[in-house]
Motif scaffolding. Structure first.
Motif, PDB file in Angstrom:
ATOM      1  N   VAL A   1       0.827  -1.210   0.000  1.00 56.42           N
ATOM      2  CA  VAL A   1       0.000   0.000   0.000  1.00 56.42           C
ATOM      3  C   VAL A   1       0.866   1.268   0.000  1.00 56.42           C
ATOM      4  O   VAL A   1       1.693   1.460   0.901  1.00 56.42           O
ATOM      5  N   ALA A   2       0.649   2.130  -0.982  1.00 56.32           N
ATOM      6  CA  ALA A   2       1.437   3.368  -1.088  1.00 56.32           C
ATOM      7  C   ALA A   2       1.221   4.236   0.146  1.00 56.32           C
ATOM      8  O   ALA A   2       0.084   4.429   0.593  1.00 56.32           O
ATOM      9  N   GLY A   3       2.306   4.727   0.696  1.00 57.25           N
ATOM     10  CA  GLY A   3       2.227   5.663   1.821  1.00 57.25           C
ATOM     11  C   GLY A   3       2.111   5.016   3.194  1.00 57.25           C
ATOM     12  O   GLY A   3       2.314   5.691   4.197  1.00 57.25           O
TER      13      GLY A   3
ATOM     14  N   VAL B   1       6.539  -3.132   0.539  1.00 51.31           N
ATOM     15  CA  VAL B   1       7.031  -3.261  -0.836  1.00 51.31           C
ATOM     16  C   VAL B   1       6.368  -2.222  -1.732  1.00 51.31           C
ATOM     17  O   VAL B   1       5.178  -1.940  -1.583  1.00 51.31           O
ATOM     18  N   MET B   2       7.118  -1.677  -2.653  1.00 50.27           N
ATOM     19  CA  MET B   2       6.523  -0.878  -3.720  1.00 50.27           C
ATOM     20  C   MET B   2       6.809  -1.574  -5.050  1.00 50.27           C
ATOM     21  O   MET B   2       7.909  -1.494  -5.598  1.00 50.27           O
ATOM     22  N   PRO B   3       5.828  -2.328  -5.554  1.00 46.87           N
ATOM     23  CA  PRO B   3       6.001  -2.994  -6.862  1.00 46.87           C
ATOM     24  C   PRO B   3       5.541  -2.048  -7.987  1.00 46.87           C
ATOM     25  O   PRO B   3       5.251  -0.890  -7.720  1.00 46.87           O
TER      26      PRO B   3
ATOM     27  N   ALA C   1      10.751   5.594  -4.071  1.00 47.95           N
ATOM     28  CA  ALA C   1      10.534   4.694  -5.212  1.00 47.95           C
ATOM     29  C   ALA C   1       9.076   4.722  -5.683  1.00 47.95           C
ATOM     30  O   ALA C   1       8.797   4.518  -6.872  1.00 47.95           O
ATOM     31  N   THR C   2       8.165   5.014  -4.766  1.00 42.49           N
ATOM     32  CA  THR C   2       6.747   5.105  -5.155  1.00 42.49           C
ATOM     33  C   THR C   2       6.584   6.152  -6.258  1.00 42.49           C
ATOM     34  O   THR C   2       5.819   5.970  -7.205  1.00 42.49           O
ATOM     35  N   ALA C   3       7.357   7.255  -6.134  1.00 43.82           N
ATOM     36  CA  ALA C   3       7.258   8.352  -7.100  1.00 43.82           C
ATOM     37  C   ALA C   3       8.043   8.080  -8.389  1.00 43.82           C
ATOM     38  O   ALA C   3       7.839   8.759  -9.395  1.00 43.82           O
TER      39      ALA C   3
ATOM     40  N   SER D   1       9.469   4.386  -9.573  1.00 40.49           N
ATOM     41  CA  SER D   1       9.124   3.110 -10.222  1.00 40.49           C
ATOM     42  C   SER D   1       7.667   2.706 -10.017  1.00 40.49           C
ATOM     43  O   SER D   1       7.068   2.064 -10.884  1.00 40.49           O
ATOM     44  N   GLY D   2       7.078   3.073  -8.876  1.00 44.67           N
ATOM     45  CA  GLY D   2       5.679   2.714  -8.616  1.00 44.67           C
ATOM     46  C   GLY D   2       4.742   3.438  -9.562  1.00 44.67           C
ATOM     47  O   GLY D   2       3.962   2.819 -10.290  1.00 44.67           O
ATOM     48  N   SER D   3       4.852   4.772  -9.592  1.00 48.53           N
ATOM     49  CA  SER D   3       3.995   5.575 -10.479  1.00 48.53           C
ATOM     50  C   SER D   3       4.600   5.694 -11.882  1.00 48.53           C
ATOM     51  O   SER D   3       3.897   6.081 -12.817  1.00 48.53           O
ATOM     52  N   GLY D   4       5.876   5.373 -12.011  1.00 48.79           N
ATOM     53  CA  GLY D   4       6.606   5.560 -13.269  1.00 48.79           C
ATOM     54  C   GLY D   4       5.920   5.055 -14.529  1.00 48.79           C
ATOM     55  O   GLY D   4       5.896   5.768 -15.544  1.00 48.79           O
TER      56      GLY D   4
HETATM   57  O1  LIG Z   1      -1.094   5.888  -7.859  1.00 56.15           O
HETATM   58  C1  LIG Z   1      -0.919   5.259  -6.815  1.00 56.15           C
HETATM   59  O2  LIG Z   1      -1.205   5.753  -5.715  1.00 56.15           O
HETATM   60  C2  LIG Z   1      -0.313   3.883  -6.847  1.00 56.15           C
HETATM   61  C3  LIG Z   1       0.953   3.796  -6.069  1.00 56.15           C
HETATM   62  C4  LIG Z   1       2.049   3.651  -7.080  1.00 56.15           C
HETATM   63  C5  LIG Z   1       1.356   3.450  -8.332  1.00 56.15           C
HETATM   64  N1  LIG Z   1       0.075   3.544  -8.194  1.00 56.15           N
END
Ligand SMILES: O=C(O)[C@@H]1CCC=N1
Ligand SMILES: NC(=O)C1=CN([C@@H]2O[C@H](COP(=O)(O)OP(=O)(O)OC[C@H]3O[C@@H](n4cnc5c(N)ncnc54)[C@H](O)[C@@H]3O)[C@@H](O)[C@H]2O)C=CC1
Length: 281
Positions: A105-107, A125-127, A176-178, A180-183
């Motif tokens: 979960v992000a954040g 984890v941030m996949p 990394a969320t900013a 690779s996660g959102s990338g």
């Molecule tokens: O947009 C989001 O909040 C989620 C987390 C990283 C990618 N998507």
């Protein structure tokens, strides 16, 4: 199917909240034959979705988060941040000390997960979505209570989705969320914009898509295999007084680098807002 030689041999895995990411993770684990489908438990609030998962993937799916969590050695939390408090409320006291909790979960920071779940061994984890085809990258950290055997198990699960990178410091997961996660969202926006630009020039949508996709794919592979700095690779394309220089001038004038940096920073700052929602409701 055999689970021999697997560090996850005989282990049971539960997914709480079975949407896009949970399905990607389940597919990866099944594809790599790390865990038998009957050893995977998934929960979803809608019966129809649970039935669909069961039929498609052969996993044991139900509408009960508690049932899923109780059945497993490793519990993966895959709900949206806004749903997390309700899920913690349901699972606190249900997850036992012998189990491992993984949150994507992000954040949601590991200390608040541990506190709200009343459970010490937490992996964060941030996949990312390319995990669906085994080309994801997952950045992770864990609390000191996660033992070496569990760390090896986490590595095995994440390796089934692509690459994995461990960091001692949790701030790297938010960073990394900013990236690779959102990338993938940033890349798909660029892809879409380039396809539209090619159509604007006169290409058919089909040809435009192929030209853009192959250009992006080829450029990434070239950068990866050549190990050269991106600026050097860019210079190889950019002839004096040529077409690329003309386009690059417009991109720089439009503030491409600054806008990308601002976007990444905004995504990073948003992780703190999500953290507040999780902690304070
Ligand atoms: O947009 C989001 O909040 C989620 C987390 C990283 C990618 N998507
Ligand atoms: N989509 C992405 O690219 C990435 C998402 N994440 C994180 O993964 C988590 C899940 O994201 P997605 O899979 O994209 O979302 P999603 O919306 O596809 O999946 C979440 C699922 O949880 C279900 N759900 C809602 N309330 C529930 C409850 N009380 N109990 C059980 N299930 C419930 C929803 O119906 C939905 O199917 C999020 O926290 C997100 O921050 C992390 C990395 C990348």
């Amino acid at each position: 199917m055999s689970e021999s030689n697997s560090v996850l041999e005989g282990k049971k895995l539960a997914f709480v909240g079975s949407g896009v990411m949970a399905e990607s993770m389940i597919s990866g684990v099944l594809e790599k034959k790390l865990i038998l489908p009957q050893h995977i438990f998934a929960s979803h609030p809608r019966t129809k979705r649970a039935e669909e998962l069961q039929a498609q993937l052969g996993v044991c799916a139900s509408t009960s988060n508690r049932e899923a969590a109780q059945a497993a050695d490793i519990v993966v939390i895959c709900v949206k941040p806004q749903r997390l408090r309700a899920v913690f409320h349901e699972l606190a006291g249900v997850v036992t000390s012998s189990q491992l909790v993984i949150s994507i979960v992000a954040g949601a920071n590991s200390s608040s997960i541990a506190q709200q779940l009343r459970h010490a061994a937490v992996v964060r984890v941030m996949p990312n979505t390319p995990a669906q085809i085994g080309h994801g990258i997952s950045v992770w950290t864990c609390t000191p209570e996660v033992n070496e055997e569990q760390r090896v198990q986490v590595r095995a699960i994440l390796s089934a989705l692509g690459k994995e990178l461990f960091f001692e410091e949790e701030k790297f997961v938010d960073m990394a969320t900013a990236i690779s996660g959102s990338g993938p969202a940033y890349v798909f926006l660029v892809m879409e914009a380039l396809i539209d630009a090619a159509v604007h020039l006169g290409f058919s949508r089909q040809d435009a898509r192929e030209l853009v996709t192959e250009t992006l794919l080829g450029s990434v592979l070239f950068a990866q295999e050549s190990h050269r700095h991106p600026a050097e690779l860019r210079n190889m394309v950019t002839s004096p007084a040529g077409t690329s220089a003309e386009a690059l001038y417009q991109l720089e004038k439009g503030g491409l680098r600054t806008i990308l940096s601002k976007a990444v920073h905004a995504a990073y700052q948003k992780t703190a807002t999500l953290s507040d929602i999780i902690n304070k409701g």
